[in-house]
Design an enzyme around this catalytic site. Structure first.
Site, mmCIF file in Angstrom:
data_model
loop_
_atom_site.group_PDB
_atom_site.id
_atom_site.type_symbol
_atom_site.label_atom_id
_atom_site.label_comp_id
_atom_site.label_asym_id
_atom_site.label_seq_id
_atom_site.Cartn_x
_atom_site.Cartn_y
_atom_site.Cartn_z
ATOM 1 N N ASP A 181 -4.981 -12.870 6.038
ATOM 2 C CA ASP A 181 -4.205 -12.478 7.458
ATOM 3 C C ASP A 181 -4.222 -11.290 7.716
ATOM 4 O OD1 ASP A 181 -2.014 -11.166 6.031
ATOM 5 O OD2 ASP A 181 -0.874 -12.498 6.604
ATOM 6 N N GLY B 169 8.770 -7.677 -1.605
ATOM 7 C CA GLY B 169 8.377 -6.751 -1.152
ATOM 8 C C GLY B 169 9.068 -5.112 -0.697
ATOM 9 N N HIS C 257 3.198 -11.563 6.314
ATOM 10 C CA HIS C 257 2.641 -10.804 6.526
ATOM 11 C C HIS C 257 4.128 -9.831 6.544
ATOM 12 C CE1 HIS C 257 -0.625 -8.278 4.840
ATOM 13 N NE2 HIS C 257 0.346 -7.425 5.474
ATOM 14 N N TYR D 121 -8.255 -7.314 -0.163
ATOM 15 C CA TYR D 121 -8.815 -7.412 1.647
ATOM 16 C C TYR D 121 -10.171 -7.524 1.707
ATOM 17 C CZ TYR D 121 -4.739 -5.419 3.380
ATOM 18 O OH TYR D 121 -2.868 -5.774 3.476
ATOM 19 N N ALA E 281 0.819 -0.957 -0.514
ATOM 20 C CA ALA E 281 0.295 0.074 -0.272
ATOM 21 C C ALA E 281 0.839 1.498 0.116
ATOM 22 C CB ALA E 281 -0.878 -0.288 1.475
#
Length: 369
Positions: free
Chosen positions: A165, A311, A257, A137, A88
């Site tokens: 999660d 990421g 995550h 989501y 995000a």
């Protein structure tokens, strides 16, 4: 950049070097937002420590002088077994935001995963020649959830990645101490007008838009709702993995995550072998959380993954030099992977997945196969 190419001393030689440069450029609260984890950050630290406890067993006399890193991920050709992870608020680190990352991924021949909380319209992330995955989501606004699925299909997304999660955000102490809020210029534009959350803390915004009651019956609804390959992101338990496959999941992302949800959760790389054993070849398995080098990618392959999601290093590259910085990160990772594969005697990705691994953990680390 190719393996063994000489580079000026001023160029970054590792993904950690890129992070160091990004840290020097970013405001401290922005760096902490990207780098931080939840709680005492035990899982954040454990992700890296666990990778370092997984020792590859190279094969010799294999005649490998170069390695072919190409593969497919969820049916999509990829120049290496890597896709850009959903993240995000890219624009907090660089004004070019998600479009710059999507262009760099397309140019590198890698899938880009657009996030529900992207700061630009989804159609700006569908790059000619690129491969788009979409991360979903489970929203309180069910109509908006359905609209996002429809948009992903309309734009030619190749897979739908449901994050499972995050019933709500983990307690991220760095952000709380810094009073970090979602800047208006990075707020997620693909939510409804009342849900975009500029000026809110990340946790408060997530609580207002994400439905914490996501359950297996909802997964069945998503499976019926879309024709796209369905991937569950955030699976760590083998029983959950088996149930997901039974309900029609086409892929799993073994992930904690990035240490940003349950602090104390098992490192993803240590959860991977048991999940691989539980489901066999029933679906593709990707891994994220803690990947920081080409050798880490090779470890994940050897332990049973088909590929990884990358990421934070992508955001560090974006922070340093926009699209060019992301390209440099992806080029560096591919060079490291090619070198590691060749040194391990693995001429291609299939051979890399047959390498042995030794290591000690409370869960099983796959023995040489």
């Amino acid at each position: 950049m190719t393996a063994g190419t000489a580079v000026p001393a001023t160029d970054p030689l590792t993904l950690d070097d890129v992070e160091d440069r990004a840290r020097a450029l970013l405001a401290p609260e922005v760096y902490d937002f990207v780098a931080g984890g939840s709680g005492g950050e035990a899982t954040l630290r454990a992700n890296r420590a666990a990778f370092d406890r997984c020792h590859l067993v190279p094969r010799v006399l294999s005649g490998v002088d170069t390695a072919d890193t190409t593969t497919t991920l969820l049916g999509v050709p990829a120049s290496m077994p890597v896709a850009v992870a959903p993240m995000a608020f890219h624009a907090v680190v660089h004004p070019d935001g998600e479009p710059a990352v999507s262009r760099a991924a397309a140019a590198a021949g890698l899938p880009f995963t657009a996030a529900t909380l992207a700061g630009c319209p989804l159609d700006e992330l569908s790059v000619p020649g690129g491969a788009l995955f979409f991360q979903l989501y489970w929203l309180r606004d069910r109509d908006r959830t359905a609209w996002l699925i429809d948009e992903a299909e309309r734009l030619g997304a190749r897979a739908l990645m449901l994050t499972v999660d995050v019933p709500f955000m983990g307690r991220r102490l760095r952000d709380l101490r810094n009073g970090f809020a979602v800047p208006a210029h990075a707020a997620p534009v693909n939510l409804s007008d009342t849900q975009r959350g500029g000026g809110q803390s990340v946790g408060a915004h997530a609580a207002s838009v994400i439905d914490p009651t996501l359950s297996w019956s909802d997964l069945e609804w998503v499976r019926r709702r879309t024709r796209l390959p369905l991937v569950l992101k955030g699976v760590l338990d083998p029983a959950d993995a088996r149930r997901a496959v039974d309900l029609g999941a086409d892929g799993l992302v073994v992930s904690n995550h990035g240490g940003r949800q349950l602090d104390g959760a098992v490192p993803s790389i240590l959860a991977l072998p048991a999940i691989r054993d539980a489901i066999g070849d029933a679906c593709e398995i990707l891994l994220d959380s803690g990947v920081r080098s080409g050798t880490d990618v090779l470890r994940a392959l050897a332990l049973g993954a088909h590929g990884v999601l990358l990421g934070r290093p992508v955001l560090w590259g974006l922070a340093v030099d926009g699209e060019t910085g992301v390209t440099a990160v992806l080029d560096l990772l591919r060079a490291e992977l090619a070198t590691s594969m060749a040194l391990a005697g693995a001429p291609h990705v299939a051979a890399a997945r047959r390498l042995g691994v030794r290591g000690a953990s409370a869960t099983r680390v796959r023995e040489e196969r």
